[in-house]
Write a protein that holds these residues in place. Structure first.
Motif, PDB file in Angstrom:
ATOM      1  N   LEU A  31       0.510  -1.271   0.063  1.00 15.85           N
ATOM      2  CA  LEU A  31       0.017   0.030  -0.077  1.00 15.85           C
ATOM      3  C   LEU A  31       1.042   1.299   0.075  1.00 15.85           C
ATOM      4  O   LEU A  31       0.513   2.289  -0.802  1.00 15.85           O
ATOM      5  CB  LEU A  31      -1.017  -0.147   1.127  1.00 15.85           C
ATOM      6  CG  LEU A  31      -2.017  -0.823   1.066  1.00 15.85           C
ATOM      7  CD1 LEU A  31      -2.865  -0.844   2.400  1.00 15.85           C
ATOM      8  CD2 LEU A  31      -2.909  -0.258   0.013  1.00 15.85           C
ATOM      9  N   SER A  33       3.838   1.523  -1.132  1.00 14.18           N
ATOM     10  CA  SER A  33       4.457   1.853  -2.397  1.00 14.18           C
ATOM     11  C   SER A  33       3.519   2.109  -3.662  1.00 14.18           C
ATOM     12  O   SER A  33       4.004   3.083  -4.379  1.00 14.18           O
ATOM     13  CB  SER A  33       5.116   0.334  -2.872  1.00 14.18           C
ATOM     14  OG  SER A  33       4.068  -0.629  -3.279  1.00 14.18           O
ATOM     15  N   GLY A  34       2.171   1.880  -3.489  1.00 12.05           N
ATOM     16  CA  GLY A  34       1.297   2.518  -4.256  1.00 12.05           C
ATOM     17  C   GLY A  34       1.165   3.922  -4.069  1.00 12.05           C
ATOM     18  O   GLY A  34       0.979   4.837  -4.969  1.00 12.05           O
ATOM     19  N   SER A  37       3.942   5.968  -5.333  1.00  9.95           N
ATOM     20  CA  SER A  37       3.926   6.058  -6.826  1.00  9.95           C
ATOM     21  C   SER A  37       2.813   7.143  -7.146  1.00  9.95           C
ATOM     22  O   SER A  37       2.851   7.963  -7.850  1.00  9.95           O
ATOM     23  CB  SER A  37       3.506   4.831  -7.540  1.00  9.95           C
ATOM     24  OG  SER A  37       4.632   3.826  -7.239  1.00  9.95           O
ATOM     25  N   GLY A  38       1.807   7.138  -6.321  1.00 12.36           N
ATOM     26  CA  GLY A  38       0.488   7.911  -6.560  1.00 12.36           C
ATOM     27  C   GLY A  38       0.911   9.259  -6.462  1.00 12.36           C
ATOM     28  O   GLY A  38       0.576  10.488  -6.973  1.00 12.36           O
ATOM     29  N   THR A 297      -3.819  -6.383  -1.271  1.00 11.16           N
ATOM     30  CA  THR A 297      -3.644  -4.874  -1.691  1.00 11.16           C
ATOM     31  C   THR A 297      -4.226  -4.655  -2.993  1.00 11.16           C
ATOM     32  O   THR A 297      -4.947  -3.602  -3.241  1.00 11.16           O
ATOM     33  CB  THR A 297      -1.940  -4.796  -1.994  1.00 11.16           C
ATOM     34  OG1 THR A 297      -1.453  -5.267  -0.790  1.00 11.16           O
ATOM     35  CG2 THR A 297      -1.672  -3.398  -2.219  1.00 11.16           C
ATOM     36  N   GLY A 301      -7.216  -1.865  -3.712  1.00 11.90           N
ATOM     37  CA  GLY A 301      -7.037  -0.912  -4.669  1.00 11.90           C
ATOM     38  C   GLY A 301      -8.573  -0.583  -5.595  1.00 11.90           C
ATOM     39  O   GLY A 301      -8.791   0.297  -5.956  1.00 11.90           O
ATOM     40  N   ILE A 310      -3.436   7.156  -5.061  1.00  9.06           N
ATOM     41  CA  ILE A 310      -2.466   5.576  -5.190  1.00  9.06           C
ATOM     42  C   ILE A 310      -2.232   5.125  -6.562  1.00  9.06           C
ATOM     43  O   ILE A 310      -3.374   5.213  -7.258  1.00  9.06           O
ATOM     44  CB  ILE A 310      -3.422   4.556  -4.081  1.00  9.06           C
ATOM     45  CG1 ILE A 310      -2.300   3.659  -3.710  1.00  9.06           C
ATOM     46  CG2 ILE A 310      -4.807   4.281  -4.594  1.00  9.06           C
ATOM     47  CD1 ILE A 310      -2.804   2.916  -2.466  1.00  9.06           C
ATOM     48  N   LYS A 311      -1.530   4.512  -7.039  1.00  5.57           N
ATOM     49  CA  LYS A 311      -0.937   3.869  -8.146  1.00  5.57           C
ATOM     50  C   LYS A 311      -0.260   2.863  -8.163  1.00  5.57           C
ATOM     51  O   LYS A 311       1.011   3.185  -7.692  1.00  5.57           O
ATOM     52  CB  LYS A 311      -0.472   5.121  -9.277  1.00  5.57           C
ATOM     53  CG  LYS A 311      -0.119   4.808 -10.542  1.00  5.57           C
ATOM     54  CD  LYS A 311       0.343   5.544 -11.173  1.00  5.57           C
ATOM     55  CE  LYS A 311       0.691   5.453 -12.794  1.00  5.57           C
ATOM     56  NZ  LYS A 311       1.447   6.458 -13.362  1.00  5.57           N
ATOM     57  N   PHE A 312      -0.528   1.514  -8.652  1.00  6.27           N
ATOM     58  CA  PHE A 312      -0.107   0.563  -8.403  1.00  6.27           C
ATOM     59  C   PHE A 312       0.500   0.381  -9.621  1.00  6.27           C
ATOM     60  O   PHE A 312       0.331   0.266 -10.783  1.00  6.27           O
ATOM     61  CB  PHE A 312      -0.848  -0.598  -7.876  1.00  6.27           C
ATOM     62  CG  PHE A 312      -1.594  -0.674  -6.727  1.00  6.27           C
ATOM     63  CD1 PHE A 312      -0.750  -0.564  -5.614  1.00  6.27           C
ATOM     64  CD2 PHE A 312      -2.834  -0.597  -6.375  1.00  6.27           C
ATOM     65  CE1 PHE A 312      -1.142  -0.508  -4.142  1.00  6.27           C
ATOM     66  CE2 PHE A 312      -3.573  -0.168  -5.500  1.00  6.27           C
ATOM     67  CZ  PHE A 312      -2.856  -0.553  -4.117  1.00  6.27           C
ATOM     68  N   SER A 313       2.311  -0.057  -9.543  1.00 10.02           N
ATOM     69  CA  SER A 313       3.104  -0.564 -10.557  1.00 10.02           C
ATOM     70  C   SER A 313       3.183  -2.094 -10.155  1.00 10.02           C
ATOM     71  O   SER A 313       3.970  -2.341  -9.260  1.00 10.02           O
ATOM     72  CB  SER A 313       4.258   0.258 -10.564  1.00 10.02           C
ATOM     73  OG  SER A 313       5.210  -0.337 -11.489  1.00 10.02           O
ATOM     74  N   LEU A 317       5.449  -3.822  -7.415  1.00  4.75           N
ATOM     75  CA  LEU A 317       4.999  -4.865  -6.326  1.00  4.75           C
ATOM     76  C   LEU A 317       5.813  -6.138  -6.527  1.00  4.75           C
ATOM     77  O   LEU A 317       6.270  -6.530  -5.495  1.00  4.75           O
ATOM     78  CB  LEU A 317       3.546  -5.115  -6.705  1.00  4.75           C
ATOM     79  CG  LEU A 317       2.626  -3.801  -6.503  1.00  4.75           C
ATOM     80  CD1 LEU A 317       1.110  -4.113  -6.737  1.00  4.75           C
ATOM     81  CD2 LEU A 317       2.700  -3.382  -5.035  1.00  4.75           C
TER      82      LEU A 317
END
Length: 349
Positions: A31, A33-34, A37-38, A297, A301, A310-313, A317
């Motif tokens: 979370l 990390s997201g 990134s976000g 996670t 999202g 929040i933005k997941f890569s 991940l």
């Protein structure tokens, strides 16, 4: 691996506690990390869409666009591809809600203007194209916007892709509009010149101007580095916590099984074999904890509101998941050192 898995199945509660802690750690790690990134994306989204190489600013502006003002003629035809950018901060209201935003003065055919997803480009004075962020907040085409610092009124004629700049939504207008709102940005003035030219370093500028690489410019955005350093520190600390938790749990379990390891050694099992058993157990519980944490996670999202940056890569991940498993294996080394010290004669006596 067979012996390791059998012991996990026979001591479900004991190993479930370790897995549960790892799930919580990995969940929080993914979370964060997201979120990192976000927040990075919120600061640099518009700039990344420029796909530019450098930006020209006044040397005395402390690498801040709004504080930089100079005559456009100083950089005229200097680079292969360049365009001026005028910027001013505004507080806009459509009568229902108020928003802090940035107003950009750009040309209609410039690479600074992101893709229009609804409506049309600016074609007249006091018309603006708003980025998608404002659309998501309830603004719509045709809205008349009042400004807190000016009597001018702006009209939204279109929406572009999301293009936040330094965490603020952006309104794209023409030079005349921004000049009406901020008279210091006269027709012959600009805040900056954005450059697309791989050989930009070889061009000469006036002594009072400087060209800065885009990535360096982004890193010097207000709050950008401090924010990233804070979140990266938290992520690093979580890795350390993970290794520590694994080390403590496995060390305690190893101490409880000292006699068992002594018997196994007496039967001919080597230190290397027992070390492989411990590493296998650690790998299994770390893998299970990481996969469940990752699944939670991704599931989270889907339910987070758009307001959460929040933005997941999936690449990030995956890397974090692998690192988490590796630091867990490192944490198990303390148990392996303990096993090596077990004396079979003392353990079975």
């Amino acid at each position: 691996m067979f012996l390791a898995w059998n012991e996990i199945k026979r001591n479900k509660l004991k190993f479930s506690l370790i897995i549960g802690v790892l799930i919580m750690i990995s969940y929080l790690l993914f979370l964060l990390s997201g979120l990192a990134s976000g927040l990075m994306n919120m600061n640099r989204e518009a700039i990344d869409k420029w796909d530019a190489d450098a930006i020209v600013l006044n040397k005395d502006a402390n690498q801040t666009v709004e504080q930089s003002i100079f005559n456009k003629s100083k950089v005229e035809n200097t680079y292969k591809q360049q365009t001026t950018l005028k910027q001013t901060g505004v507080i806009v209201s459509n009568g229902k809600q108020e928003e802090n935003a940035l107003l950009f003065g750009v040309k209609s055919d410039t690479f600074l203007l992101p893709k229009i997803i609804e409506g049309q480009k600016v074609s007249a004075e006091n018309e603006v194209v708003a980025d998608k962020t404002l659309k998501d907040k309830g603004f719509k085409i045709g809205d008349k916007l009042t400004l807190s610092q000016s009597d001018e009124k702006l009209k939204i004629v279109g929406f572009s892709e999301s293009a936040k700049y330094n965490a603020s939504p952006v309104l794209f207008s023409n030079d005349k509009t921004i000049q009406n709102i901020n008279p210091s940005l006269a027709e012959d003035k600009t805040n900056t010149v954005v450059v697309k030219d791989k050989n930009w370093k070889q061009k000469s500028l006036d002594n009072d101007l400087e060209a800065i690489e885009i990535e360096k410019f982004i890193e010097n955005l207000p709050g950008y580095q401090a924010q990233n350093l804070t979140l990266n520190f938290m992520i690093t600390f979580l890795f350390i916590i993970s290794a520590t938790v694994i080390a403590i749990f496995l060390y305690v379990i190893t101490l409880q099984k000292t006699n068992l390891f002594g018997v196994l050694k007496a039967q001919g099992f080597t230190n290397g074999y027992l070390a492989k058993v411990v590493l296998s157990q650690t790998f299994i519980i770390a893998l299970i904890g990481t996969i469940i944490g990752l699944a939670l996670t991704i599931l989270t999202g889907f339910f987070l509101p758009d307001a959460v940056p929040i933005k997941f890569s999936f690449v990030t991940l995956a890397i974090y998941g692998i690192v988490l498993i590796m630091v867990s294996l490192i944490g198990s080394l303390f148990s392996i050192l303990t096993i090596r010290k077990v004396d079979p004669l003392k353990a079975i006596s």
